[in-house]
Design a protein around this motif. Sequence first.
Motif, PDB file in Angstrom:
ATOM      1  N   CYS A 140       0.600  -4.506   6.504  1.00  0.00           N
ATOM      2  CA  CYS A 140       1.049  -3.443   5.703  1.00  0.00           C
ATOM      3  C   CYS A 140      -0.434  -2.663   5.491  1.00  0.00           C
ATOM      4  O   CYS A 140      -1.043  -2.901   4.590  1.00  0.00           O
ATOM      5  CB  CYS A 140       1.310  -3.941   4.483  1.00  0.00           C
ATOM      6  N   VAL A 141      -0.524  -1.422   6.405  1.00  0.00           N
ATOM      7  CA  VAL A 141      -1.614  -0.835   6.276  1.00  0.00           C
ATOM      8  C   VAL A 141      -1.123   0.893   6.232  1.00  0.00           C
ATOM      9  O   VAL A 141      -0.274   1.182   6.671  1.00  0.00           O
ATOM     10  CB  VAL A 141      -2.327  -0.883   7.731  1.00  0.00           C
ATOM     11  N   SER A 142      -2.153   1.473   5.491  1.00  0.00           N
ATOM     12  CA  SER A 142      -1.708   2.927   5.368  1.00  0.00           C
ATOM     13  C   SER A 142      -1.762   3.599   6.527  1.00  0.00           C
ATOM     14  O   SER A 142      -2.642   3.817   7.228  1.00  0.00           O
ATOM     15  CB  SER A 142      -2.578   3.233   4.302  1.00  0.00           C
ATOM     16  N   LYS A 165       0.870  -1.181   0.102  1.00  0.00           N
ATOM     17  CA  LYS A 165       0.113   0.024   0.082  1.00  0.00           C
ATOM     18  C   LYS A 165       0.781   1.274  -0.050  1.00  0.00           C
ATOM     19  O   LYS A 165       2.192   1.452   0.380  1.00  0.00           O
ATOM     20  CB  LYS A 165      -0.885   0.048   1.363  1.00  0.00           C
ATOM     21  N   LEU A 166       0.423   2.430  -0.582  1.00  0.00           N
ATOM     22  CA  LEU A 166       1.122   3.534  -0.588  1.00  0.00           C
ATOM     23  C   LEU A 166       1.113   4.243   0.834  1.00  0.00           C
ATOM     24  O   LEU A 166       0.133   4.251   1.636  1.00  0.00           O
ATOM     25  CB  LEU A 166       0.477   4.540  -1.553  1.00  0.00           C
ATOM     26  N   LEU A 167       2.387   4.630   1.225  1.00  0.00           N
ATOM     27  CA  LEU A 167       2.614   5.428   2.459  1.00  0.00           C
ATOM     28  C   LEU A 167       2.092   4.385   3.678  1.00  0.00           C
ATOM     29  O   LEU A 167       1.355   4.759   4.652  1.00  0.00           O
ATOM     30  CB  LEU A 167       1.968   6.616   2.458  1.00  0.00           C
ATOM     31  N   CYS A 168       2.669   3.068   3.696  1.00  0.00           N
ATOM     32  CA  CYS A 168       2.267   2.241   4.752  1.00  0.00           C
ATOM     33  C   CYS A 168       3.150   2.148   6.029  1.00  0.00           C
ATOM     34  O   CYS A 168       4.179   2.985   5.847  1.00  0.00           O
ATOM     35  CB  CYS A 168       2.036   0.684   4.142  1.00  0.00           C
ATOM     36  N   VAL A 169       2.914   1.232   6.770  1.00  0.00           N
ATOM     37  CA  VAL A 169       4.039   1.155   7.915  1.00  0.00           C
ATOM     38  C   VAL A 169       5.251   0.738   7.405  1.00  0.00           C
ATOM     39  O   VAL A 169       6.338   1.362   7.930  1.00  0.00           O
ATOM     40  CB  VAL A 169       3.474   0.271   8.918  1.00  0.00           C
TER      41      VAL A 169
END
Length: 426
Positions: free
Chosen positions: A120-122, A9-13
Amino acid sequence: MPLSAQLHKLLCVCHIVSYFDYQKKVCQLLCLYNLRYNEDTQKFGFGHQLFIYFVCFWSLLCLPFYLMFLDGYVIDRGSLFIYLLPCIYYKYLESSMLGTLNEMAKVHRKLHSTLGTMFCVSVKRAYCCSWLISIELVFVIYWQIESLKNDIQRLFVFSCLFGWHLQLLLLVNSYIWLQSIYVVMNQIFTLNQLTNEEHWKRFRTVIKQHGTVQQIQRDISHYFSVYMCSVVVLLTSIFYRAVSEAGFDWDQRRLVLLRLQFWHIRYFGNLVLLIGTLLMVLCDYKSERNKFLKAMWNTQDRLQITWSSISSNRCKQTPDVLDLMILTGNSYRNMICTTVTLWELRIKKDIVLTLETACFMNYFFLLMLTVCLVPIIAIANGFKIDLEHKLLNYAFYEVYSNNSDPLSLTIDNLTMYSYVLSHALE
């Protein structure tokens, strides 16, 4: 903390951790600290770098010279003592901070291996805050160094000033990481494609890590307690110093209520900007943590069904979330927590003083309200505000040599601009 998973994802952890790695490499390139991450042992340790030790030695060498030339500092005189104390305190606790960083890496790896793709979360807001605080620090350091009118002053002040601001960067990054971890842990309540057994295993792991994350947050508040105390002193002293420099001006027959110089406004504005960013990150962290605690208690019914099928013979009593938190090592003070400890001063293991985020925010907004209301009320009662300036020719220091005239370094044509809030005396 390197990750093996692909970025989903974009800009994730994962991006946040990579961004912290870039910050670490820049700091190592500038020889600001000697912390190294060993990928084989997956732990942080101290790297032995001669150049870094030389920079530390040079900083200590600058201190006595600063004290010798203290009378020559026209602007920001004596503020090095405020910058220096948090640096010394942080150096004293550096080994303890190393243990906390290893705990953070351990929690990060454990959650990553347990949650898998759910990890993997935004976290776009956290990513923007991490960039914002870095940009703000660069500009603030430049403004403070540029305001000094002598190269010797800049050389002596830079090391402690830079170390003081880097502590704020580490403090904000720590809370950004904590916020991101709670965003990850909240995923366990939002995804429903798991079976009851899978949900139970992952939920128990997340609850167990929650106690460790809470302890990490308290350790962070301990390490930066003296730093936050210095921030309070700076914020308070800048405004009240402008008030203390006021009084009666008999030459112009007036009562001066406030003499606010441009450097007062600049310092106050810089600190408000930085502390405002810190408070925004703290509010995001508190919001995500409270969301996690609320969602945890709302899963009571589902866990009772799952746990009853696993352990049915327990004195005919249905276990609940409270039992689960106790079994996973969470202390009673973390079961229902509505506040965030911003400042916790300890002697050995005994807690001496604590400051909650809510108290600091109330103080911060009350000070902002005072700064705004004092000029408004004064102007409404007949006071006038004028812009004044004066030229200073200040002797930096003076040395008498044998059979020669005094030698001196002077700061010529230094213009001091100030806003003067005054009332004419009849």
